[in-house]
Design a protein around this motif. Structure first.
Motif, PDB file in Angstrom:
ATOM      1  N   UNK A 131     -24.911-120.080 -50.762  1.00 50.15           N
ATOM      2  CA  UNK A 131     -23.961-121.779 -51.001  1.00 50.15           C
ATOM      3  C   UNK A 131     -24.211-122.664 -50.627  1.00 50.15           C
ATOM      4  N   UNK A 132     -24.450-122.556 -49.116  1.00 48.84           N
ATOM      5  CA  UNK A 132     -24.985-124.225 -48.585  1.00 48.84           C
ATOM      6  C   UNK A 132     -26.050-124.599 -48.944  1.00 48.84           C
ATOM      7  N   UNK A 133     -26.923-123.119 -48.997  1.00 50.54           N
ATOM      8  CA  UNK A 133     -27.941-124.220 -49.746  1.00 50.54           C
ATOM      9  C   UNK A 133     -28.178-124.642 -50.712  1.00 50.54           C
ATOM     10  N   UNK A 134     -27.464-124.032 -51.903  1.00 53.79           N
ATOM     11  CA  UNK A 134     -27.453-124.633 -52.974  1.00 53.79           C
ATOM     12  C   UNK A 134     -26.679-125.853 -53.561  1.00 53.79           C
ATOM     13  N   UNK A 135     -25.029-126.185 -52.274  1.00 55.26           N
ATOM     14  CA  UNK A 135     -24.592-127.669 -52.147  1.00 55.26           C
ATOM     15  C   UNK A 135     -25.189-128.467 -51.549  1.00 55.26           C
ATOM     16  N   UNK A 136     -26.599-128.296 -51.125  1.00 53.25           N
ATOM     17  CA  UNK A 136     -27.372-129.228 -50.324  1.00 53.25           C
ATOM     18  C   UNK A 136     -28.315-129.229 -51.252  1.00 53.25           C
ATOM     19  N   UNK A 138     -28.375-129.295 -54.180  1.00 53.17           N
ATOM     20  CA  UNK A 138     -27.583-129.944 -55.798  1.00 53.17           C
ATOM     21  C   UNK A 138     -27.504-131.921 -55.106  1.00 53.17           C
ATOM     22  N   UNK A 139     -26.630-131.164 -54.147  1.00 56.32           N
ATOM     23  CA  UNK A 139     -26.818-133.429 -53.891  1.00 56.32           C
ATOM     24  C   UNK A 139     -28.207-134.096 -53.532  1.00 56.32           C
ATOM     25  N   UNK A 140     -29.014-133.913 -53.258  1.00 52.51           N
ATOM     26  CA  UNK A 140     -30.284-134.530 -53.536  1.00 52.51           C
ATOM     27  C   UNK A 140     -30.855-134.038 -55.022  1.00 52.51           C
ATOM     28  N   UNK A 141     -30.993-133.314 -55.981  1.00 52.73           N
ATOM     29  CA  UNK A 141     -31.096-133.343 -56.826  1.00 52.73           C
ATOM     30  C   UNK A 141     -30.967-133.009 -57.933  1.00 52.73           C
ATOM     31  N   UNK A 142     -29.468-133.339 -57.903  1.00 52.72           N
ATOM     32  CA  UNK A 142     -28.629-133.467 -59.708  1.00 52.72           C
ATOM     33  C   UNK A 142     -27.318-134.883 -59.495  1.00 52.72           C
ATOM     34  N   UNK A 143     -28.309-135.729 -58.413  1.00 52.08           N
ATOM     35  CA  UNK A 143     -27.706-136.883 -58.419  1.00 52.08           C
ATOM     36  C   UNK A 143     -26.933-137.685 -60.079  1.00 52.08           C
ATOM     37  N   UNK A 144     -25.381-138.289 -59.230  1.00 51.76           N
ATOM     38  CA  UNK A 144     -25.817-139.053 -61.016  1.00 51.76           C
ATOM     39  C   UNK A 144     -25.563-138.312 -62.031  1.00 51.76           C
ATOM     40  N   UNK A 145     -25.037-136.730 -62.305  1.00 50.60           N
ATOM     41  CA  UNK A 145     -24.760-135.969 -62.985  1.00 50.60           C
ATOM     42  C   UNK A 145     -22.913-136.190 -62.499  1.00 50.60           C
ATOM     43  N   UNK A 160     -20.808-129.197 -60.591  1.00 49.80           N
ATOM     44  CA  UNK A 160     -22.325-129.491 -60.482  1.00 49.80           C
ATOM     45  C   UNK A 160     -22.839-127.865 -60.739  1.00 49.80           C
ATOM     46  N   UNK A 161     -22.327-126.499 -61.112  1.00 45.01           N
ATOM     47  CA  UNK A 161     -22.916-125.837 -60.942  1.00 45.01           C
ATOM     48  C   UNK A 161     -23.191-125.321 -63.017  1.00 45.01           C
ATOM     49  N   UNK A 162     -22.257-126.294 -63.067  1.00 42.11           N
ATOM     50  CA  UNK A 162     -21.911-126.297 -64.401  1.00 42.11           C
ATOM     51  C   UNK A 162     -23.231-127.113 -65.250  1.00 42.11           C
ATOM     52  N   UNK A 163     -23.646-128.224 -64.507  1.00 37.85           N
ATOM     53  CA  UNK A 163     -24.904-129.323 -65.029  1.00 37.85           C
ATOM     54  C   UNK A 163     -26.221-128.363 -64.680  1.00 37.85           C
ATOM     55  N   UNK A 164     -25.889-127.557 -63.343  1.00 38.15           N
ATOM     56  CA  UNK A 164     -27.309-126.952 -63.213  1.00 38.15           C
ATOM     57  C   UNK A 164     -27.465-125.984 -64.399  1.00 38.15           C
ATOM     58  N   UNK A 183     -33.227-120.185 -51.651  1.00 42.07           N
ATOM     59  CA  UNK A 183     -31.869-119.251 -51.214  1.00 42.07           C
ATOM     60  C   UNK A 183     -30.965-120.702 -52.493  1.00 42.07           C
ATOM     61  N   UNK A 184     -31.198-121.920 -52.448  1.00 42.20           N
ATOM     62  CA  UNK A 184     -29.842-122.159 -53.275  1.00 42.20           C
ATOM     63  C   UNK A 184     -30.089-121.799 -54.929  1.00 42.20           C
ATOM     64  N   UNK A 185     -31.220-121.206 -55.668  1.00 43.39           N
ATOM     65  CA  UNK A 185     -31.661-120.572 -56.450  1.00 43.39           C
ATOM     66  C   UNK A 185     -30.578-119.182 -56.602  1.00 43.39           C
ATOM     67  N   UNK A 186     -30.842-118.661 -55.265  1.00 37.47           N
ATOM     68  CA  UNK A 186     -30.005-117.176 -54.968  1.00 37.47           C
ATOM     69  C   UNK A 186     -29.042-117.130 -55.470  1.00 37.47           C
ATOM     70  N   UNK A 187     -28.314-118.584 -55.813  1.00 37.79           N
ATOM     71  CA  UNK A 187     -26.417-118.820 -55.400  1.00 37.79           C
ATOM     72  C   UNK A 187     -26.798-118.265 -57.256  1.00 37.79           C
ATOM     73  N   UNK A 188     -27.207-120.135 -57.798  1.00 36.48           N
ATOM     74  CA  UNK A 188     -26.524-120.311 -59.087  1.00 36.48           C
ATOM     75  C   UNK A 188     -27.500-119.214 -60.193  1.00 36.48           C
TER      76      UNK A 188
END
Length: 294
Positions: A131-136, A138-145, A160-164, A183-188
């Protein structure tokens, strides 16, 4: 719970937060949760400290609400971790809190709901890392969503989860190309099954993402009822002939009878530095030692 264990838990929390008053007030909440649900007082003290330090404006009442939210989330169908599991995470639970918008209870409700729905049963520590990895990421690759502003702050974790999910189209390879690591993919990916199922049933991407995060949304607003928590503690304690209220009141009565000024003392010293807070707690532990059980 042994009275000295309760005192030590308060001491641990006061050292970690610098606030003796909140530490003492948290003892009763943690005692209820410990007795009713099997979490250790030491673990609960560490968790309470981390939650309070995330937002010290919440006070004792806000801290109790945050703890009861973590408890309630794990009891909802679809939840994967008990409060005992969550308590063992300690400060790990809140490490990503600074990347989320909102006050402390909002951040904790979001983190808890995401951990419960995006976690792997039996692996709370691994799940928290995911989860921590996803938050990090998502903050980098989903900016402006809709869930992440242009600075990378997560303004709404559910969005952020739904947009991803929507942007990935249900594809792990697409997630990689978007910039998410393993790691972040393991969450989503914990949401991907429900998302893809809804798509095959004819739902739009947005509706499919909403269905995949429905339990997350339910958990965000969950708070355990204090009477229910106390009843759970009472039920456990009665098996050994104790009653929660009686035991708690006995300890309080003995504390105040032997040292009436203890409450005033701890309140006065609460925000005057860790050494003074520790001194107050040392005095408290001496008097709590006279109480047999909590």
């Amino acid at each position: 719970i042994d009275a000295m264990d309760a005192a030590q838990a308060a001491s641990t929390m006061a050292d970690a937060t610098g606030n003796a008053r909140v530490a003492f007030e948290a003892v009763e909440t943690n005692a209820m949760v410990s007795q009713g649900y099997g979490a250790g007082m030491g673990d609960l003290a560490t968790l309470s400290s981390a939650i309070f330090n995330l937002d010290q404006t919440m006070g004792a009442a806000g801290l109790k609400k945050a703890m009861f939210t973590q408890l309630a989330q794990g009891q909802i169908a679809g939840g994967r971790f008990t409060i005992k599991d969550i308590a063992r995470l300690g400060g790990e639970l809140v490490k990503s809190g600074s990347r989320l918008s909102g006050d402390g209870d909002v951040k904790l409700a979001n983190i808890g709901a995401a951990l419960q729905t995006g976690g792997i049963t039996g692996k709370a520590d691994v799940s928290m890392g995911n989860l921590s990895s996803f938050i990090t990421r998502a903050g980098e690759v989903m900016k402006g969503t809709s869930g992440v502003d242009r600075t990378g702050q997560i303004t709404d974790l559910g969005s952020a989860i739904r947009d991803t999910l929507v942007k990935s189209g249900g594809s792990g390879n697409k997630l990689k190309s978007m910039g998410f690591d393993e790691t972040s993919m393991s969450f989503i990916m914990q949401y991907m099954g429900d998302f893809k199922k809804a798509l095959t049933e004819g739902a739009s991407s947005a509706d499919a993402a909403a269905k995949a995060t429905a339990v997350f949304e339910q958990m965000r607003t969950a708070v355990a009822d204090e009477a229910t928590v106390k009843a759970a503690a009472n039920a456990v304690m009665m098996t050994s002939g104790e009653r929660y209220n009686t035991a708690m009141n006995t300890v309080k009565d003995k504390l105040y009878a032997m040292m009436p000024q203890i409450s005033t003392l701890t309140n006065a010293l609460a925000n005057r530095g860790p050494q003074l807070a520790a001194a107050a707690l040392t005095l408290a532990k001496v008097f709590m030692a006279a109480a047999s059980t909590l």
